[in-house]
Design a protein around this motif. Structure first.
Motif, mmCIF file in Angstrom:
data_model
loop_
_atom_site.group_PDB
_atom_site.id
_atom_site.type_symbol
_atom_site.label_atom_id
_atom_site.label_comp_id
_atom_site.label_asym_id
_atom_site.label_seq_id
_atom_site.Cartn_x
_atom_site.Cartn_y
_atom_site.Cartn_z
ATOM 1 N N TYR A 18 0.822 -1.219 0.000
ATOM 2 C CA TYR A 18 0.000 0.000 0.000
ATOM 3 C C TYR A 18 0.852 1.262 0.000
ATOM 4 C CZ TYR A 18 -3.384 -3.563 1.019
ATOM 5 O OH TYR A 18 -4.147 -4.707 0.943
ATOM 6 N N PHE A 22 0.838 3.950 -3.069
ATOM 7 C CA PHE A 22 0.480 5.350 -2.811
ATOM 8 C C PHE A 22 1.621 6.286 -3.224
ATOM 9 C CE2 PHE A 22 -0.106 9.223 -0.401
ATOM 10 C CZ PHE A 22 -1.450 9.487 -0.622
ATOM 11 N N LEU A 27 -2.558 7.719 -4.778
ATOM 12 C CA LEU A 27 -3.823 7.312 -4.189
ATOM 13 C C LEU A 27 -3.718 5.880 -3.699
ATOM 14 C CD1 LEU A 27 -6.540 6.731 -6.928
ATOM 15 C CD2 LEU A 27 -4.178 7.135 -7.481
ATOM 16 N N ALA A 28 -4.567 5.555 -2.715
ATOM 17 C CA ALA A 28 -4.586 4.211 -2.144
ATOM 18 C C ALA A 28 -5.162 3.232 -3.160
ATOM 19 C CB ALA A 28 -5.428 4.209 -0.870
#
Length: 164
Positions: A18, A22, A27-28
């Protein structure tokens, strides 16, 4: 409880997928999915071999030390997203395991929905995806939803010391 195997997921449990996603795309992963942009970025993620160089999640070294000394066979159980990406992602994940000297037997499946096929009444999976845990439990195994290593190891310790 008599546990004969513990399976560890990689991304989101050992490796910080993650954070890297990112950093690269702003963005996730879940937000990218909502915007229908995940696959576009995921292709780049794979092409640039990001799975081979992910950071360890906090607490992973201590967790690995625990697992190496717990007396229960430990294996990796990780997804390659799909059949088409199986070889490429498996290769990168094996490289990552070697980089961090993680010698547990690796098992790769062509999508998280196949992990439940490894479940037995005496096996535990540690995974950060709720659907994987649900499927594992329905298949008769014991699932621990990973949030952080302190919580996961406390839950695991409780399971291992509770009489059946």
């Amino acid at each position: 409880m008599q546990i004969d195997k513990i399976y560890l997921d990689m991304d989101g449990v050992l490796a910080d997928f993650y954070k890297r996603y990112f950093e690269r795309y702003g963005l996730a992963p879940r937000d990218a999915e909502k915007k229908k942009e995940f696959n576009k970025y995921f292709d780049d993620f794979i092409e640039t071999r990001q799975f081979a160089s992910l950071d360890l999640l906090p607490g992973t070294w201590d967790a690995l030390s625990y697992f190496r000394n717990c007396g229960i066979p430990i294996e990796i159980l990780s997804s390659t997203a799909n059949k088409e990406r199986y070889e490429t992602i498996s290769e990168q994940k094996i490289e990552w395991l070697k980089k961090y000297n993680i010698n547990f037997k690796p098992n790769f499946v062509p999508g998280k929905r196949f992990k439940y096929e490894f479940a037995t009444p005496n096996s535990i999976i540690i995974d950060d995806t709720e659907s994987v845990i649900d499927d594992w439990n329905k298949a008769g195994g014991i699932g621990i939803l990973h949030k952080d290593w302190n919580t996961t190891l406390a839950e695991l310790s409780n399971l291992l010391t509770t009489p059946k």
